[in-house]
Design a protein around this motif. Structure first.
Motif, PDB file in Angstrom:
ATOM      1  N   CYS A 138      -7.005   3.838  83.918  1.00  0.00           N
ATOM      2  CA  CYS A 138      -6.771   3.864  82.474  1.00  0.00           C
ATOM      3  C   CYS A 138      -5.494   3.147  82.051  1.00  0.00           C
ATOM      4  O   CYS A 138      -5.399   2.682  80.912  1.00  0.00           O
ATOM      5  CB  CYS A 138      -6.732   5.315  81.980  1.00  0.00           C
TER       6      CYS A 138
ATOM      7  N   ILE B  77       0.371  -5.137  73.130  1.00  0.00           N
ATOM      8  CA  ILE B  77      -0.683  -4.149  73.108  1.00  0.00           C
ATOM      9  C   ILE B  77      -0.923  -3.711  71.667  1.00  0.00           C
ATOM     10  O   ILE B  77       0.013  -3.582  70.880  1.00  0.00           O
ATOM     11  CB  ILE B  77      -0.325  -2.939  74.002  1.00  0.00           C
ATOM     12  N   GLU B  78      -2.196  -3.537  71.324  1.00  0.00           N
ATOM     13  CA  GLU B  78      -2.546  -3.115  69.976  1.00  0.00           C
ATOM     14  C   GLU B  78      -2.128  -1.659  69.737  1.00  0.00           C
ATOM     15  O   GLU B  78      -2.137  -0.847  70.662  1.00  0.00           O
ATOM     16  CB  GLU B  78      -4.047  -3.260  69.766  1.00  0.00           C
TER      17      GLU B  78
ATOM     18  N   LYS C 248      -3.678   0.810  68.287  1.00  0.00           N
ATOM     19  CA  LYS C 248      -4.740   1.770  68.602  1.00  0.00           C
ATOM     20  C   LYS C 248      -4.866   1.981  70.102  1.00  0.00           C
ATOM     21  O   LYS C 248      -4.962   3.116  70.587  1.00  0.00           O
ATOM     22  CB  LYS C 248      -6.066   1.277  68.029  1.00  0.00           C
ATOM     23  N   GLN C 249      -4.830   0.877  70.846  1.00  0.00           N
ATOM     24  CA  GLN C 249      -4.919   0.986  72.302  1.00  0.00           C
ATOM     25  C   GLN C 249      -3.694   1.692  72.874  1.00  0.00           C
ATOM     26  O   GLN C 249      -3.799   2.476  73.828  1.00  0.00           O
ATOM     27  CB  GLN C 249      -5.066  -0.411  72.912  1.00  0.00           C
ATOM     28  N   GLU C 250      -2.524   1.419  72.292  1.00  0.00           N
ATOM     29  CA  GLU C 250      -1.312   2.096  72.748  1.00  0.00           C
ATOM     30  C   GLU C 250      -1.403   3.603  72.516  1.00  0.00           C
ATOM     31  O   GLU C 250      -0.990   4.403  73.370  1.00  0.00           O
ATOM     32  CB  GLU C 250      -0.105   1.521  72.018  1.00  0.00           C
ATOM     33  N   HIS C 251      -1.962   4.008  71.385  1.00  0.00           N
ATOM     34  CA  HIS C 251      -2.123   5.434  71.091  1.00  0.00           C
ATOM     35  C   HIS C 251      -3.070   6.093  72.083  1.00  0.00           C
ATOM     36  O   HIS C 251      -2.803   7.202  72.578  1.00  0.00           O
ATOM     37  CB  HIS C 251      -2.638   5.600  69.661  1.00  0.00           C
ATOM     38  N   GLU C 252      -4.169   5.426  72.416  1.00  0.00           N
ATOM     39  CA  GLU C 252      -5.131   5.991  73.366  1.00  0.00           C
ATOM     40  C   GLU C 252      -4.506   6.146  74.753  1.00  0.00           C
ATOM     41  O   GLU C 252      -4.670   7.182  75.409  1.00  0.00           O
ATOM     42  CB  GLU C 252      -6.366   5.093  73.441  1.00  0.00           C
ATOM     43  N   LYS C 253      -3.786   5.127  75.192  1.00  0.00           N
ATOM     44  CA  LYS C 253      -3.158   5.211  76.505  1.00  0.00           C
ATOM     45  C   LYS C 253      -2.040   6.248  76.526  1.00  0.00           C
ATOM     46  O   LYS C 253      -1.790   6.881  77.564  1.00  0.00           O
ATOM     47  CB  LYS C 253      -2.624   3.834  76.919  1.00  0.00           C
TER      48      LYS C 253
END
Length: 593
Positions: A233, A247-248, A250-255
């Motif tokens: 992940c 990094i976007e 949204k992607q940063e929040h998910e990670k």
């Protein structure tokens, strides 16, 4: 859609209802749908128009594909159930109310039979159904598909961890003794079930692990699967400080959510996770700007196992890119404080193991290497460097060569330091603990203050004298037993000769430093001011005898070194040139010629 239209039109009966589901229109027949779908029956009953009926089902699970499978079932068209579509079929059947109240052997009963008899019999099947169920929440929770899959996975994995077995075809568990004996090179248990679980979404993955622990699975055994999941992940993050974030949001929040969840699941046992893996998580936590509690937790874990760390594990980039230091020194300082705290706590709490001497020495060498690595950073302030060096305990430093190396690199990278700052930096090392090679380098190092060089030479001379005295004590009994030296005593005599020569060289270096100090003091402005500001009487006396320079720290050190009799030979005999000479007169000793 062509296939769907073909079998609908082949009924030779014109459609009397149009169903809009998932953005697609289905021309169907009311009697086929109403006979098995309670939801559509209610809509048809409540509809005002009878001839041209239109039914809207915008939020049906699975959209177009889900409704198409339900319609095929209503028309008696066979389709294959699998672990990939059973969750969708079960949720669609529940949504359309296709229960036994409307038809015997309806879709709810058929899907439940498949789940109980096929889908939840293997680990791979349960994982596949659970993975697809995440797309049909909350209705998948309502029909307990998610809970049953989680219970099945937890039961199989926990049983496997207690009684190891091997997978047969399609992940079926094989526990016979013949299968165990026939496998010459069995795979580790974690090699198969962990790889199956890492495909799950993070919230479902967390629920599975908690269910495993509640069934008796040891938490310290979760380390390998957490490592696999984190590597999958968190792949692609630039956690080595080479460039700014790419990094976007949204992607940063998910990670960030993934990382914080993984940290909350890490086992609390000592040595359950490698220091390198925890260090990687800490880098990612700083990069993704997780909560402070998450980062402090990782710092404490590294501090608990700091004796097993290598230099790369604590070289943590700062990720600021705003003119600050290249490495996050504050984080490493907190890690070191946690290590010292755990060492003290180990004497009081049986859950922690106090640091052994060898472990403490490893940490001391590690921190000295870290200081040497960051010393070349021009943005590293003197106070930060000194503060970090002072946290290294004295019992962790066997020798001072590592500290001297770090200090030398720092002085070389910061040539504009004042004399006071250089003295503070050099006071971090104990000169008497330097090796012979380090002393030889320090004696010729122009970056060190003169006081430090004199101190190094003094301790080296004292060490050589102790070695010579010890060698003479060893030689004297031997000389009494045998007046004729043999080849066996030759290496000892050679060593004594070499030590005497080095002692003479050091004495000569000390003499030169003393002469330089005297010349510097005589040429200083303070010396000239004192001579011109004297009274007439003192001026007349100065014609014959100039005033002595003001006493200073260098002067006192020189006087102490003078007591060592630099012109005295190693055997305690004055040189022939010094014998018979009387003490010079006062006027001669204070003359300027």
């Amino acid at each position: 859609m062509k296939k769907t239209t073909d079998w609908i039109c082949s009924q030779e009966i014109p459609s009397d209802v149009t169903v809009h589901a998932g953005g697609v229109s289905f021309p169907l027949h009311k009697f086929r749908l109403v006979s098995k779908c309670g939801y559509i029956k209610k809509l048809v009953t409540e509809a005002k128009e009878v001839n041209c009926l239109v039914v809207e089902i915008p939020d049906i699970p699975g959209g177009q594909e889900g409704f198409e499978l339900a319609a095929k079932f209503c028309y008696g068209i066979n389709f294959e159930l699998s672990t990939g579509n059973i969750a969708m079929v079960r949720c669609v059947a529940e949504y359309l109310e296709m229960t036994e109240d409307y038809a015997v052997g309806n879709l709810v009963t058929r899907s439940e039979s498949y789940l109980n008899e096929v889908g939840l019999k293997t680990l791979a099947g349960a994982v596949s159904i659970l993975q697809s169920s995440a797309n049909f929440l909350p209705i998948a929770e309502k029909v307990r598909v998610v809970n049953r899959c989680i219970d099945t996975i937890a039961f199989i994995v926990t049983k496997e961890s207690q009684f190891p077995c091997f997978r047969g075809a399609e992940g079926a568990l094989v526990t016979s003794s013949s299968s165990l004996s026939s496998s010459s090179n069995p795979k580790a248990v974690v090699d198969w079930w962990a790889e199956d679980l890492i495909v799950l979404r993070i919230d479902i993955f967390q629920r599975v692990l908690l269910a495993m622990i509640s069934r008796g699975f040891k938490q310290y055994a979760l380390g390998p699967i957490l490592m696999l999941y984190a590597q999958k992940c968190l792949r692609g993050l630039e956690i080595f400080g080479k460039s700014k974030k790419k990094i976007e949001p949204k992607q940063e929040h998910e990670k960030r959510i993934v990382l914080e969840t993984i940290v909350s699941l890490l086992p609390r046992e000592r040595n359950a996770m490698s220091v390198s893996f925890v260090s990687m998580l800490l880098r990612a936590a700083i990069y993704l700007e997780t909560t402070m509690a998450c980062r402090l937790d990782l710092e404490k874990r590294i501090g608990l196992q700091l004796g097993q760390a290598v230099l790369d594990d604590i070289l943590i980039p700062s990720f600021h890119f705003d003119g600050d230091t290249l490495f996050d020194v504050d984080t490493v300082q907190r890690i070191m404080m946690n290590y010292l705290e755990y060492g003290l706590e180990g004497t009081r709490n049986k859950d922690y193991v106090s640091s052994t001497q060898s472990d403490m020495e490893k940490v001391g060498k590690l921190m000295e290497c870290y200081l040497a690595e960051i010393a070349s950073d021009r943005n590293l302030s003197v106070s930060t460097f000194i503060n970090l060096a002072e946290h290294i305990p004295e019992q962790a430093k066997v020798a001072e060569d590592g500290m001297y190396r770090a200090i030398d690199i720092y002085l070389k990278a910061h040539p504009m330091l004042s004399d006071m700052e250089r003295k503070k930096v050099c006071s971090l090392m104990e000169c008497q603990k330097l090796s012979r090679e380090a002393c030889a380098h320090a004696a010729q190092n122009d970056r060190l203050p003169v006081q430090t060089v004199v101190q190094v030479l003094y301790y080296e001379q004292q060490r050589l004298r102790d070695n010579i005295d010890g060698g003479l004590k060893v030689v004297e009994p031997t000389a009494q037993l045998d007046s004729h030296p043999t080849n066996k005593n030759q290496p000892l005599h050679d060593e004594l000769s070499r030590l005497k020569k080095e002692n003479q060289d050091l004495k000569f270096e000390i003499l030169k430093i003393k002469m330089r100090l005297k010349e510097a003091e005589r040429s200083s402005p303070s010396y000239l001011d004192r001579s011109t500001a004297s009274s007439p009487a003192s001026t007349r006396r100065s014609a014959d005898k100039p005033p002595l320079p003001r006493k200073s720290f260098i002067n006192s050190v020189s006087k102490r070194l003078g007591k060592l009799a630099p012109f005295l030979r190693a055997d305690g005999v004055l040189p022939s040139s010094m014998k018979g000479k009387n003490k010079p007169s006062k006027s001669r000793r204070h003359s300027v010629s």
